[in-house]
Design an enzyme around this catalytic site. Structure first.
Site, PDB file in Angstrom:
ATOM      1  N   GLY A  45       0.967  -1.131  -0.122  1.00 48.82           N
ATOM      2  CA  GLY A  45      -0.013   0.130  -0.041  1.00 48.82           C
ATOM      3  C   GLY A  45       0.816   1.415   0.055  1.00 48.82           C
ATOM      4  N   LYS A  46       2.175   1.357   0.368  1.00 48.03           N
ATOM      5  CA  LYS A  46       3.000   2.526   0.400  1.00 48.03           C
ATOM      6  C   LYS A  46       2.992   3.294  -0.975  1.00 48.03           C
ATOM      7  CE  LYS A  46       7.295   4.355   1.656  1.00 48.03           C
ATOM      8  NZ  LYS A  46       8.301   4.376   2.096  1.00 48.03           N
ATOM      9  N   GLU A  95      14.440  18.765 -18.830  1.00 46.93           N
ATOM     10  CA  GLU A  95      15.593  18.547 -17.719  1.00 46.93           C
ATOM     11  C   GLU A  95      16.259  17.260 -17.865  1.00 46.93           C
ATOM     12  OE1 GLU A  95      14.715  17.284 -13.620  1.00 46.93           O
ATOM     13  OE2 GLU A  95      12.463  17.854 -13.964  1.00 46.93           O
ATOM     14  N   CYS A 129      10.960  20.620 -13.726  1.00 44.15           N
ATOM     15  CA  CYS A 129       9.959  20.609 -14.145  1.00 44.15           C
ATOM     16  C   CYS A 129       9.209  21.372 -14.989  1.00 44.15           C
ATOM     17  CB  CYS A 129       8.762  19.719 -13.189  1.00 44.15           C
ATOM     18  SG  CYS A 129       9.379  17.932 -12.587  1.00 44.15           S
ATOM     19  N   HIS A 261       1.101  20.049 -11.501  1.00 42.52           N
ATOM     20  CA  HIS A 261       2.098  19.428 -11.682  1.00 42.52           C
ATOM     21  C   HIS A 261       2.092  18.104 -10.686  1.00 42.52           C
ATOM     22  CE1 HIS A 261       5.999  17.654 -12.185  1.00 42.52           C
ATOM     23  NE2 HIS A 261       6.491  18.067 -10.647  1.00 42.52           N
ATOM     24  N   LYS A 266      -1.014  11.384  -4.800  1.00 48.85           N
ATOM     25  CA  LYS A 266      -1.364  11.655  -3.417  1.00 48.85           C
ATOM     26  C   LYS A 266      -1.038  13.221  -3.073  1.00 48.85           C
ATOM     27  CE  LYS A 266      -3.400  10.391   0.450  1.00 48.85           C
ATOM     28  NZ  LYS A 266      -2.709   8.993   1.030  1.00 48.85           N
ATOM     29  N   ASN A 340       5.618  10.234 -12.665  1.00 56.03           N
ATOM     30  CA  ASN A 340       6.041  11.909 -13.055  1.00 56.03           C
ATOM     31  C   ASN A 340       6.810  12.027 -14.362  1.00 56.03           C
ATOM     32  OD1 ASN A 340       6.757  14.219 -12.564  1.00 56.03           O
ATOM     33  ND2 ASN A 340       7.958  14.287 -10.854  1.00 56.03           N
ATOM     34  N   SER A 374      11.564  22.086  -9.209  1.00 57.66           N
ATOM     35  CA  SER A 374      12.387  22.334  -8.170  1.00 57.66           C
ATOM     36  C   SER A 374      13.327  23.364  -8.450  1.00 57.66           C
ATOM     37  CB  SER A 374      13.038  20.777  -7.928  1.00 57.66           C
ATOM     38  OG  SER A 374      11.828  20.058  -7.404  1.00 57.66           O
TER      39      SER A 374
HETATM   40  P1  HMG Z   1       9.264   8.105   1.539  1.00 56.45           P
HETATM   41  O1  HMG Z   1      10.399   8.381   2.333  1.00 56.45           O
HETATM   42  O2  HMG Z   1       8.893   6.868   0.995  1.00 56.45           O
HETATM   43  O3  HMG Z   1       7.891   8.647   2.353  1.00 56.45           O
HETATM   44  O4  HMG Z   1       9.350   9.101   0.359  1.00 56.45           O
HETATM   45  P2  HMG Z   1       6.922   8.139   3.431  1.00 56.45           P
HETATM   46  O5  HMG Z   1       7.536   6.959   4.202  1.00 56.45           O
HETATM   47  O6  HMG Z   1       6.777   9.271   4.011  1.00 56.45           O
HETATM   48  O7  HMG Z   1       5.844   7.606   2.675  1.00 56.45           O
HETATM   49  C1  HMG Z   1       4.969   8.240   1.857  1.00 56.45           C
HETATM   50  C2  HMG Z   1       3.641   8.208   2.139  1.00 56.45           C
HETATM   51  O8  HMG Z   1       3.001   6.633   2.067  1.00 56.45           O
HETATM   52  C3  HMG Z   1       3.284   8.578   3.230  1.00 56.45           C
HETATM   53  O9  HMG Z   1       1.986   9.400   3.377  1.00 56.45           O
HETATM   54  C4  HMG Z   1       3.155   7.379   4.210  1.00 56.45           C
HETATM   55  O10 HMG Z   1       2.308   7.334   5.314  1.00 56.45           O
HETATM   56  C5  HMG Z   1       2.501   6.428   3.322  1.00 56.45           C
HETATM   57  P3  HMG Z   1       1.705  10.689   4.188  1.00 56.45           P
HETATM   58  O11 HMG Z   1       1.797  10.233   5.427  1.00 56.45           O
HETATM   59  O12 HMG Z   1       2.821  11.632   3.776  1.00 56.45           O
HETATM   60  O13 HMG Z   1       0.277  11.052   3.727  1.00 56.45           O
HETATM   61  N1  HMG Z   1       2.648   5.032   3.598  1.00 56.45           N
HETATM   62  C6  HMG Z   1       1.476   4.170   3.468  1.00 56.45           C
HETATM   63  N2  HMG Z   1       0.381   4.316   2.981  1.00 56.45           N
HETATM   64  C7  HMG Z   1      -0.547   3.126   2.812  1.00 56.45           C
HETATM   65  N3  HMG Z   1       0.050   1.978   3.130  1.00 56.45           N
HETATM   66  C8  HMG Z   1       1.257   1.866   3.742  1.00 56.45           C
HETATM   67  C9  HMG Z   1       2.081   2.802   3.593  1.00 56.45           C
HETATM   68  N4  HMG Z   1       3.305   3.185   4.293  1.00 56.45           N
HETATM   69  C10 HMG Z   1       3.465   4.318   3.969  1.00 56.45           C
HETATM   70  N5  HMG Z   1       1.912   0.490   3.866  1.00 56.45           N
HETATM   71  C11 HMG Z   1       8.867  10.862  -1.359  1.00 56.45           C
HETATM   72  C12 HMG Z   1       8.254  10.003  -0.348  1.00 56.45           C
HETATM   73  C13 HMG Z   1       7.791  11.384  -2.119  1.00 56.45           C
HETATM   74  C14 HMG Z   1       9.635  11.879  -0.378  1.00 56.45           C
HETATM   75  C15 HMG Z   1       9.926  10.192  -2.120  1.00 56.45           C
HETATM   76  O14 HMG Z   1       9.427   9.199  -3.043  1.00 56.45           O
HETATM   77  C16 HMG Z   1      10.618  11.177  -2.863  1.00 56.45           C
HETATM   78  O15 HMG Z   1      11.594  11.787  -2.683  1.00 56.45           O
HETATM   79  N6  HMG Z   1      10.104  11.354  -4.296  1.00 56.45           N
HETATM   80  C17 HMG Z   1      10.808  12.453  -5.166  1.00 56.45           C
HETATM   81  C18 HMG Z   1      10.473  13.772  -4.872  1.00 56.45           C
HETATM   82  C19 HMG Z   1       9.305  14.291  -5.111  1.00 56.45           C
HETATM   83  O16 HMG Z   1       8.570  13.515  -5.792  1.00 56.45           O
HETATM   84  N7  HMG Z   1       8.907  15.340  -4.696  1.00 56.45           N
HETATM   85  C20 HMG Z   1       7.752  15.851  -4.608  1.00 56.45           C
HETATM   86  C21 HMG Z   1       7.412  17.506  -4.603  1.00 56.45           C
HETATM   87  S1  HMG Z   1       9.047  18.203  -5.656  1.00 56.45           S
HETATM   88  C22 HMG Z   1       8.481  18.086  -7.299  1.00 56.45           C
HETATM   89  O17 HMG Z   1       7.299  18.247  -7.483  1.00 56.45           O
HETATM   90  C23 HMG Z   1       9.342  18.318  -8.294  1.00 56.45           C
HETATM   91  C24 HMG Z   1       9.691  17.131  -9.236  1.00 56.45           C
HETATM   92  O18 HMG Z   1       8.783  16.771 -10.018  1.00 56.45           O
HETATM   93  C25 HMG Z   1      11.185  17.272  -9.787  1.00 56.45           C
HETATM   94  C26 HMG Z   1      11.339  18.426 -10.593  1.00 56.45           C
HETATM   95  O19 HMG Z   1      10.729  19.517 -10.699  1.00 56.45           O
HETATM   96  O20 HMG Z   1      11.868  18.213 -11.975  1.00 56.45           O
HETATM   97  C27 HMG Z   1      10.036  15.875  -8.030  1.00 56.45           C
END
Ligand code: HMG
Length: 500
Positions: A45-46, A95, A129, A261, A266, A340, A374
């Site tokens: 589910g994560k 990018e 992005c 974007h 979520k 993405n 970003s």
């Molecule tokens: P993570 O460490 O896996 O985060 O990284 P987490 O442990 O907080 O888990 C994510 C969510 O899953 C949480 O939800 C957990 O609770 C949930 P929240 O509490 O935040 O609502 N979860 C579960 N839910 C259901 N069942 C389960 C379960 N386990 C956990 N079993 C992170 C997540 C997005 C930080 C990581 O994937 C990452 O770094 N991604 C890349 C960066 C990113 O996408 N950032 C978004 C904003 S920046 C942006 O948009 C720019 C970008 O597009 C780049 C550009 O501009 O070029 C990225």
């Protein structure tokens, strides 16, 4: 057959400048996010519930940024029967950098060769992005400027979003969009209504030029995204009030759809809740208990203190649930299934929203769009859908051209997580290698896809196109499927060849 109104009809200031046609390309292979959860050993589910992702598109070593953009641009031009000689500006937002000097735009100029048209302004634009939005703004501004020569502009945005193994990997994706820009558009960019927010942060960046992978501070990136959303919405609202002083103050009630974007779905649901929280804080005190029943306790909260305030997040996600379902969820079709796409992400959202609607239901609608890159650069702007619903109108053509999106998503090939991981490893090991001959399967690519055949010892890239037998006249029709199957059976010998 599309029917764009001729630019020669135009006298004086061009009217209704915006997007005339929109094409989306995503790779033909994907990995299932539920299977990826099990493979990565994270809790069930994560990725699917926690991040809101169902599938993730990815490319083998057969595709790079040039090939993605060649594919989507040729598809836009062919399907809309627009001649390359009619393009006066071509902008690329990306990018995904494979060359520090030579632009992707210059590579795309090969498609113009037969037309003899080399008088094409524009070049690549880069900031995470946001490059696609900057390119779109440049294109719109060109059409509205004294430099405009009456021809169309085209914007291409494309990226391959890949992360190292770990928490960020399931938020990858890949794809490209191409947009034809000009006057009398079905998707009209509202004038004087852009709210931007730009500042210096290290939330996500790519300092290692020898790697495809970014350096990411995940938590900071989410905070930056949400703070940019707040800032852009405030500026956008202020400009809307100045432009239309007699209209009601800006709120989610004033727009029919909000497209974001989408790094993962979520975050988008949380972002709509965030806009609802902004509306709540701006709501006159005497209306709070009527419009936001049971939420008075949050009245003293401040935007800057609440990026990770679970109580605020939960309360406003619940409050905005119906708004999310009606105004934003339809735009997540591609994002949840492809992931993405970086620069094309926002426009994949716009295409998804259109594909879920009919011409009649779209006419006259107002769509707010939030672009985030970003680093950071962000803009909120709005689009008005035209009222011209005739069967030959540009709006009808646009809607028809995107009806096949669900079918195209379903026709992709599922790849197991171990094979996906192997492909990522191959990309990693061969990135920037020269000379290099890609080994990925050509047969798995969609017909009409451009692909890399060789990188020579001087790093010059050569491409071919998987043949498409004719251009589908009615997107999504049974005939299209037959044509695609037919094309798939053709041999590589009959492909077109490009050298870069
Ligand atoms: P993570 O460490 O896996 O985060 O990284 P987490 O442990 O907080 O888990 C994510 C969510 O899953 C949480 O939800 C957990 O609770 C949930 P929240 O509490 O935040 O609502 N979860 C579960 N839910 C259901 N069942 C389960 C379960 N386990 C956990 N079993 C992170 C997540 C997005 C930080 C990581 O994937 C990452 O770094 N991604 C890349 C960066 C990113 O996408 N950032 C978004 C904003 S920046 C942006 O948009 C720019 C970008 O597009 C780049 C550009 O501009 O070029 C990225």
């Amino acid at each position: 057959m599309p029917s764009f109104r001729s630019n020669s009809e135009q006298t004086g200031w061009p009217q209704d400048v915006g997007i005339l046609a929109l094409e989306v390309y995503f790779p033909a292979e994907y990995v299932d996010q539920e299977e990826l959860e099990a493979f990565d050993g994270v809790s069930k589910g994560k990725y699917t519930i926690g991040l809101g992702q169902t599938r993730m598109g990815f490319c083998s070593d057969r595709e790079d940024i040039n090939s993605l953009c060649l594919t989507v641009l040729s598809r836009l031009m062919d399907r809309n029967s627009v001649g390359y000689e009619n393009i006066g500006r071509l902008e690329v937002g990306t990018e995904t950098i494979i060359d520090k000097s030579k632009s992707v735009k210059s590579c795309l100029m090969q498609l113009f060769e037969e037309s003899g048209n080399t008088d094409v302004e524009g070049i690549d634009t880069t900031n995470a992005c946001y490059g696609g939005t900057s390119a779109l703004i440049n294109a719109i501004n060109w059409v509205e400027s004294s430099s405009w020569d009456g021809r169309y502009a085209v914007v291409v945005a494309g990226d391959i979003a890949v992360y190292a193994t770990g928490a960020a990997r399931p938020t990858g994706g890949a794809g490209a969009v191409a947009m034809l820009v000009g006057p009398h558009a079905p998707l009209i960019m509202e004038r004087g209504l852009r709210g931007s927010h730009m500042c210096h942060v290290y939330d996500f960046y790519k300092p290692d030029l020898s790697s495809e992978y970014p350096t990411v501070d995940g938590k900071l990136s989410i905070q930056c995204y949400l703070s940019a959303l707040d800032a852009c919405y405030q500026t956008f609202s202020r400009k809307a009030a100045a432009k239309e002083p007699s209209s009601p103050a800006m709120s989610l009630e004033e727009v029919d759809a909000v497209v974001f974007h989408t790094p993962f779905c979520k975050l988008v649901q949380k972002s709509l809740a965030r806009l609802s929280f902004n509306d709540f804080l701006n709501c006159p005190a005497d209306q709070v208990s009527t419009l936001y029943p049971g939420l008075d306790a949050f009245r003293e909260k401040k935007l800057v203190d609440t990026y990770f305030d679970r109580d605020v997040e939960k309360a406003f996600m619940t409050h905005s649930q119906e708004l999310f379902l009606s105004k934003t969820k339809p735009s997540l079709l591609i994002a949840t299934q492809v992931g993405n796409m970086y620069t094309p992400s926002l426009y994949g959202g716009l295409a998804s929203f259109i594909s879920c609607n009919t011409v009649a239901s779209l006419a006259g609608k107002r769509v707010a769009l939030f672009s985030y890159g970003s680093g950071l650069a962000a803009t909120m702007f709005s689009i008005r859908v035209s009222q011209d619903v005739g069967p030959d109108s540009a709006l009808s053509n646009l809607v028809a051209s995107l009806q096949d999106l669900p079918q195209r998503l379903d026709s992709r090939c599922k790849v197991s997580p171990p094979d996906f991981a192997e492909t990522m490893k191959l990309r990693q090991d061969t990135h920037h290698k020269a000379p290099y001959s890609p080994v990925g399967s050509v047969d798995r690519l969609f017909p009409g896809t451009w692909y890399l055949t060789r990188v020579d010892e001087m790093h010059r890239r050569q491409y071919e196109c998987r043949p498409l037998v004719g251009i589908p006249a009615a997107p999504g029709s049974a005939a299209t499927t037959v044509l695609m199957k037919e094309a798939a059976s053709l041999t590589a010998e009959s492909t077109q060849r490009l050298h870069v």
